[in-house]
Design a protein around this motif. Structure first.
Motif, PDB file in Angstrom:
ATOM      1  N   ASP A  56       0.941  -1.235  -0.154  1.00  6.68           N
ATOM      2  CA  ASP A  56       0.174   0.090  -0.065  1.00  6.68           C
ATOM      3  C   ASP A  56       0.868   1.319   0.047  1.00  6.68           C
ATOM      4  OD1 ASP A  56      -2.400   1.533   0.038  1.00  6.68           O
ATOM      5  OD2 ASP A  56      -2.590   1.607   2.247  1.00  6.68           O
ATOM      6  N   PHE A  57       2.088   1.136   0.796  1.00  5.64           N
ATOM      7  CA  PHE A  57       2.996   2.619   0.827  1.00  5.64           C
ATOM      8  C   PHE A  57       3.397   2.488  -0.439  1.00  5.64           C
ATOM      9  CE2 PHE A  57       7.270   4.006   1.024  1.00  5.64           C
ATOM     10  CZ  PHE A  57       7.046   5.074   1.662  1.00  5.64           C
ATOM     11  N   LYS A  58       3.942   1.442  -1.218  1.00 13.84           N
ATOM     12  CA  LYS A  58       4.611   1.675  -2.604  1.00 13.84           C
ATOM     13  C   LYS A  58       3.559   2.430  -3.544  1.00 13.84           C
ATOM     14  CE  LYS A  58       8.208  -1.805  -1.829  1.00 13.84           C
ATOM     15  NZ  LYS A  58       8.796  -2.880  -2.392  1.00 13.84           N
ATOM     16  N   ASN A  59       2.356   1.800  -3.531  1.00 13.47           N
ATOM     17  CA  ASN A  59       1.429   2.154  -4.557  1.00 13.47           C
ATOM     18  C   ASN A  59       0.904   3.614  -4.203  1.00 13.47           C
ATOM     19  OD1 ASN A  59       1.031  -0.251  -5.496  1.00 13.47           O
ATOM     20  ND2 ASN A  59      -0.494  -1.017  -4.260  1.00 13.47           N
ATOM     21  N   ASP A  60       1.110   4.072  -3.058  1.00  6.73           N
ATOM     22  CA  ASP A  60       0.862   5.639  -3.134  1.00  6.73           C
ATOM     23  C   ASP A  60       1.653   6.530  -3.972  1.00  6.73           C
ATOM     24  OD1 ASP A  60      -0.696   7.071  -1.118  1.00  6.73           O
ATOM     25  OD2 ASP A  60       0.954   8.299  -0.716  1.00  6.73           O
ATOM     26  N   PHE A  61       3.072   6.109  -4.319  1.00  5.49           N
ATOM     27  CA  PHE A  61       3.994   6.749  -5.188  1.00  5.49           C
ATOM     28  C   PHE A  61       3.509   6.552  -6.630  1.00  5.49           C
ATOM     29  CE2 PHE A  61       5.956   6.563  -0.854  1.00  5.49           C
ATOM     30  CZ  PHE A  61       6.336   7.662  -0.683  1.00  5.49           C
ATOM     31  N   LYS A  62       2.566   5.762  -6.935  1.00  7.87           N
ATOM     32  CA  LYS A  62       2.240   5.323  -8.348  1.00  7.87           C
ATOM     33  C   LYS A  62       0.883   6.081  -8.491  1.00  7.87           C
ATOM     34  CE  LYS A  62       4.127   0.825  -7.880  1.00  7.87           C
ATOM     35  NZ  LYS A  62       3.954  -0.840  -8.040  1.00  7.87           N
ATOM     36  N   LYS A  63       0.403   6.469  -7.572  1.00  4.23           N
ATOM     37  CA  LYS A  63      -1.133   7.397  -7.716  1.00  4.23           C
ATOM     38  C   LYS A  63      -0.772   8.382  -8.834  1.00  4.23           C
ATOM     39  CE  LYS A  63      -3.048   6.110  -3.575  1.00  4.23           C
ATOM     40  NZ  LYS A  63      -3.814   6.361  -2.340  1.00  4.23           N
TER      41      LYS A  63
END
Length: 181
Positions: A56-63
């Protein structure tokens, strides 16, 4: 396992002064939702993003988001780091040791928590203070009266949902009819 709502409650009850701060949870602004948004009495704002897993943390930077007016596409954290963002500060609220501080951008604050399931106590440790990305007060960027009206409407909707009455309404509320027309 600790639920996000319980973590949110624990954090804001320990660190927010409801007589001075406006505290919003799951509040939409800037094309995304803030898990916790705190606006202090001076008008400065701080968004906290809760992440319970590395994925979830890593996905925040792909938003990616698109500006509604200009149609410009941008990454969330690029927008935050350059100061083109309504909040003055941004922090991650993470489980203790989940992400190394050096893996989190310098502009982001880091607050780690530890939840003891035996005592049901949650402790918080501010690892790094967030950098202020700009000096504009929140109320200079947002219409305070309109925001308060929207909050009151949302509270009314939540009340209807909790009471199970929303589906029982025969006619849609007036403010919904205006959107339809």
């Amino acid at each position: 396992m600790l639920k996000v709502e319980e973590l949110t409650y624990n954090y804001i009850s320990q660190f927010c002064d409801f007589e001075k701060d406006l505290v919003l949870t799951n509040h939409f602004h800037s094309d995304w939702e803030a898990d916790i948004l705190i606006i202090n009495e001076d008008g400065f704002s701080h968004e906290l993003e809760i992440k319970l897993s590395k994925a979830d943390f890593k996905n925040d930077f792909k938003k990616q988001y698109q500006n509604q007016k200009t149609k410009e596409k941008f990454l969330k954290h690029d927008k935050i780091s350059c100061g083109d963002y309504p909040c003055n500060a941004f922090s991650f609220l993470l489980p203790q040791g989940m992400v190394a501080a050096e893996d989190i951008p310098e502009h982001c604050g880091i607050i780690e928590f530890y939840h003891n399931p035996d005592s049901w106590k949650t402790t918080f440790d501010e690892i790094r203070k967030p950098k202020r990305v700009h000096e504009e007060k929140f109320w200079k960027l947002f219409d305070k009266d309109l925001m308060l009206k929207i909050m009151a409407r949302n509270l009314y909707f939540k009340k209807l949902e909790v009471k199970g009455k929303f589906e029982e309404l025969i006619l849609p509320p007036v403010f919904l009819q205006k959107k339809i027309e």
